[in-house]
Design a protein around this motif. Sequence first.
Motif, PDB file in Angstrom:
ATOM      1  N   UNK A   1       1.976  45.144  89.959  1.00  0.00           N
ATOM      2  CA  UNK A   1       1.327  46.622  90.079  1.00  0.00           C
ATOM      3  C   UNK A   1       0.335  46.698  88.687  1.00  0.00           C
ATOM      4  N   UNK A   2      -0.210  46.045  88.058  1.00  0.00           N
ATOM      5  CA  UNK A   2      -1.301  45.689  87.153  1.00  0.00           C
ATOM      6  C   UNK A   2      -2.341  46.203  87.229  1.00  0.00           C
ATOM      7  N   UNK A   3      -2.829  46.921  87.209  1.00  0.00           N
ATOM      8  CA  UNK A   3      -4.570  47.051  87.318  1.00  0.00           C
ATOM      9  C   UNK A   3      -5.485  46.498  86.574  1.00  0.00           C
ATOM     10  N   UNK A   4      -6.027  45.467  87.679  1.00  0.00           N
ATOM     11  CA  UNK A   4      -6.269  43.624  86.805  1.00  0.00           C
ATOM     12  C   UNK A   4      -7.721  43.280  87.681  1.00  0.00           C
ATOM     13  N   UNK A   5      -8.320  42.420  86.957  1.00  0.00           N
ATOM     14  CA  UNK A   5      -9.418  41.620  87.479  1.00  0.00           C
ATOM     15  C   UNK A   5      -9.808  41.158  86.746  1.00  0.00           C
ATOM     16  N   UNK A   6     -10.442  39.938  87.640  1.00  0.00           N
ATOM     17  CA  UNK A   6     -10.848  38.665  87.482  1.00  0.00           C
ATOM     18  C   UNK A   6     -12.287  39.016  87.031  1.00  0.00           C
ATOM     19  N   UNK A   7     -13.359  38.346  86.755  1.00  0.00           N
ATOM     20  CA  UNK A   7     -14.703  38.333  86.094  1.00  0.00           C
ATOM     21  C   UNK A   7     -15.178  37.407  87.015  1.00  0.00           C
ATOM     22  N   UNK A   8     -16.433  38.590  87.766  1.00  0.00           N
ATOM     23  CA  UNK A   8     -16.437  37.729  88.941  1.00  0.00           C
ATOM     24  C   UNK A   8     -17.977  37.958  88.985  1.00  0.00           C
ATOM     25  N   UNK A   9     -18.456  37.216  89.813  1.00  0.00           N
ATOM     26  CA  UNK A   9     -20.411  37.610  90.260  1.00  0.00           C
ATOM     27  C   UNK A   9     -20.704  37.986  91.266  1.00  0.00           C
ATOM     28  N   UNK A  10     -21.845  38.425  92.083  1.00  0.00           N
ATOM     29  CA  UNK A  10     -21.369  39.487  92.704  1.00  0.00           C
ATOM     30  C   UNK A  10     -21.474  38.624  93.795  1.00  0.00           C
ATOM     31  N   UNK A  11     -22.716  37.398  94.222  1.00  0.00           N
ATOM     32  CA  UNK A  11     -21.763  36.384  94.834  1.00  0.00           C
ATOM     33  C   UNK A  11     -20.791  36.054  95.396  1.00  0.00           C
ATOM     34  N   UNK A  12     -19.813  36.254  94.020  1.00  0.00           N
ATOM     35  CA  UNK A  12     -18.410  36.029  94.872  1.00  0.00           C
ATOM     36  C   UNK A  12     -18.080  37.083  94.769  1.00  0.00           C
ATOM     37  N   UNK A  13     -18.457  38.574  94.574  1.00  0.00           N
ATOM     38  CA  UNK A  13     -17.348  39.307  95.285  1.00  0.00           C
ATOM     39  C   UNK A  13     -18.500  39.960  96.559  1.00  0.00           C
ATOM     40  N   UNK A  14     -19.736  39.859  97.636  1.00  0.00           N
ATOM     41  CA  UNK A  14     -20.181  39.886  98.336  1.00  0.00           C
ATOM     42  C   UNK A  14     -19.404  39.285  99.702  1.00  0.00           C
ATOM     43  N   UNK A  15     -18.221  37.780  99.455  1.00  0.00           N
ATOM     44  CA  UNK A  15     -17.430  37.872  99.892  1.00  0.00           C
ATOM     45  C   UNK A  15     -15.500  37.997  99.721  1.00  0.00           C
ATOM     46  N   UNK A  16     -15.348  38.458  98.943  1.00  0.00           N
ATOM     47  CA  UNK A  16     -14.259  39.571  98.935  1.00  0.00           C
ATOM     48  C   UNK A  16     -13.730  39.734 100.292  1.00  0.00           C
ATOM     49  N   UNK A  17     -12.737  40.297 100.949  1.00  0.00           N
ATOM     50  CA  UNK A  17     -12.106  40.541 101.229  1.00  0.00           C
ATOM     51  C   UNK A  17     -11.765  41.676 101.853  1.00  0.00           C
ATOM     52  N   UNK A  18     -12.183  43.224 100.505  1.00  0.00           N
ATOM     53  CA  UNK A  18     -12.708  44.521 100.973  1.00  0.00           C
ATOM     54  C   UNK A  18     -13.723  44.644 100.867  1.00  0.00           C
ATOM     55  N   UNK A  19     -14.448  43.547 100.888  1.00  0.00           N
ATOM     56  CA  UNK A  19     -16.137  44.180 101.344  1.00  0.00           C
ATOM     57  C   UNK A  19     -16.685  43.375 102.778  1.00  0.00           C
ATOM     58  N   UNK A  20     -14.729  42.237 103.222  1.00  0.00           N
ATOM     59  CA  UNK A  20     -15.879  42.023 104.342  1.00  0.00           C
ATOM     60  C   UNK A  20     -14.867  42.886 105.337  1.00  0.00           C
ATOM     61  N   UNK A  21     -14.017  42.997 104.938  1.00  0.00           N
ATOM     62  CA  UNK A  21     -13.678  44.389 106.316  1.00  0.00           C
ATOM     63  C   UNK A  21     -14.311  45.935 106.260  1.00  0.00           C
ATOM     64  N   UNK A  22     -14.233  46.066 104.865  1.00  0.00           N
ATOM     65  CA  UNK A  22     -14.647  47.475 104.717  1.00  0.00           C
ATOM     66  C   UNK A  22     -16.503  47.785 105.611  1.00  0.00           C
ATOM     67  N   UNK A  23     -16.628  46.212 105.639  1.00  0.00           N
ATOM     68  CA  UNK A  23     -18.567  46.410 106.452  1.00  0.00           C
ATOM     69  C   UNK A  23     -19.435  46.293 105.689  1.00  0.00           C
ATOM     70  N   UNK A  24     -18.941  46.314 104.433  1.00  0.00           N
ATOM     71  CA  UNK A  24     -20.151  46.801 103.173  1.00  0.00           C
ATOM     72  C   UNK A  24     -21.452  46.207 103.010  1.00  0.00           C
TER      73      UNK A  24
END
Length: 410
Positions: A313-336
Motif C-alpha cells: 500500500x505504498x505509493x511508488x513506481x518504477x521509472x519508465x520510458x513513454x514507450x513502456x508507459x504506452x503499453x501499461x494496463x491502465x493506458x490500455x484499459x482506459x483506451x488512452x
Amino acid sequence: MAAGVATGSTRPGILDGIRVLDFTAMMSGPYCTRLMADLGAEVIKVEPPEGDHIRLRPPLRGGRSAYFAQLNAGKSSIALDLKRPEARKLIYDLVPHCDVLVENYRPGVMQRLALDYQTVAKLNPKLVYCSISGFGQEGSWSGRSAYAPVLHATSGYDMANLDYQEGDIARPLKNGIFIADVLGGSTAFGAIQAALFRTLRTGQGEYVDVSLLDAMVSMLVYECQEAQFPAERRRPLYRPTQASDGFLLVAPVSQNNFEALARGVGHPEWISDVRFATSSSREHHWAELMNLLDDWAASRTAAECETILTKAGVPCSQYRTIRETMVLPPIQERGVLEEIDDGAGPMQIPNPAFRFAHSAANVRNKVPALGEDGPRLLQNLLGLSPETIAALRTGRVLRGVEAETVAAAE
C-alpha cells in the motif's frame, strides 16, 4: 452547425454543433483546439500559404509529421494569404458562421490584419474570441517573442527545479518537454468552455486573454508561497531510490504511507524510531530514511521493489520510458491511445485525459493536408460557386494542396 465523426465512439460530443476558427500554429493553440475537436467541435484551421511550421517537424513518415498529426487531428484546413484583402473578406464572411475564434499570434498581428476582437465581434456579437500569447495582450512585455523554453526560464520554473537537485549542479537543467505550451493550451481550453457557458446564458460573446507566463506561475503553487514566506527548512524531496537494475520513486507522503513502507520493507521498528516516528522528525532525518531505502532496494530489481511496496500500500513506481508507459494496463484499459491514419499509415494518439459518461471525448480520424478543405468550406458555408473558388485559387488567395473538385467534395 457542424459535428465531428468519432473513430472510437458513436456517442455525441459535448461540443457537437460548435464551429471554431483556428488561427493557431506550433503547440499551445493547436493543443487547445484539438481538445475542442475531440469533443465534437468543427475546427477550421486557417493556415498561411506555407502551412503551420509543425508540418515540417519530425518524426516524419511519408512526408507527413506525426507531431503535427497529434496536435491537429480532427480539424479541417484552409490555407489563405491573409495579407490579401480578398482573404480577409473570406474570414469576415466566415465569422458569423462560427462560435469561437482562437489565435496565438504575437500580440498586435491580428490587429494589423484587421482580424482583432473589436473588429470581428461586430460581425458576430456572440463570438468567443481567445488570444494565447507568452506574456498577455497588454503591458511592456506583450510584444516579446516567447516559446516554451523561454517561459520556463522566465517563470522561475527552471531555477526552482535546479534548486531541488542534489549535488554540485551550477547550470539550469535542459528541458525538451514544452510544459508551458500544454499548460497554456489546457488553460485556454477551459476558459473557452466557461466563456461559451456565459454566451449560452446571456447571448453575449467574450474575449479571453491567456498568458503562458501566467499559467506557469500559477503552476508553481508551493514555490510562489515559499518565495514570500521562506520555510524553516526544505520540504522532503522524493528522490529516486536505486534498485539493482534501475530506479523507482517511493513517496511515503502520509503517516499511514510511512508505516506501510516500514512494514513492507521488513523494518517495522522504523515506526517507533525517534528519527522517523512523526512527520516532523522524518523531515529532519529525510536523507537517512532515503539512504535506508537505497540499502533495502540494492539487492532487488526495480520491478520487485514496486511489487512489494504496491502490495503493502505504498505509493511508488518504477521509472519508465513513454514507450513502456504506452503499453501499461491502465493506458490500455482506459483506451488512452486512439489509432488513426494520417495518410502515412496507422498511428496512436492520446485521447483527452478526461472521460464523460454520456458523451464522446476522443481524437477524430482525420489529419488535414494543407488547405485541403478550403474549397468545400467556402462552398458549403458561404455558398461560393466552383468558378469563384477556382478564381481564388488562380489568384493565389486560396492556397494549399490541389483539392478534389468542389462537386466531388459535396
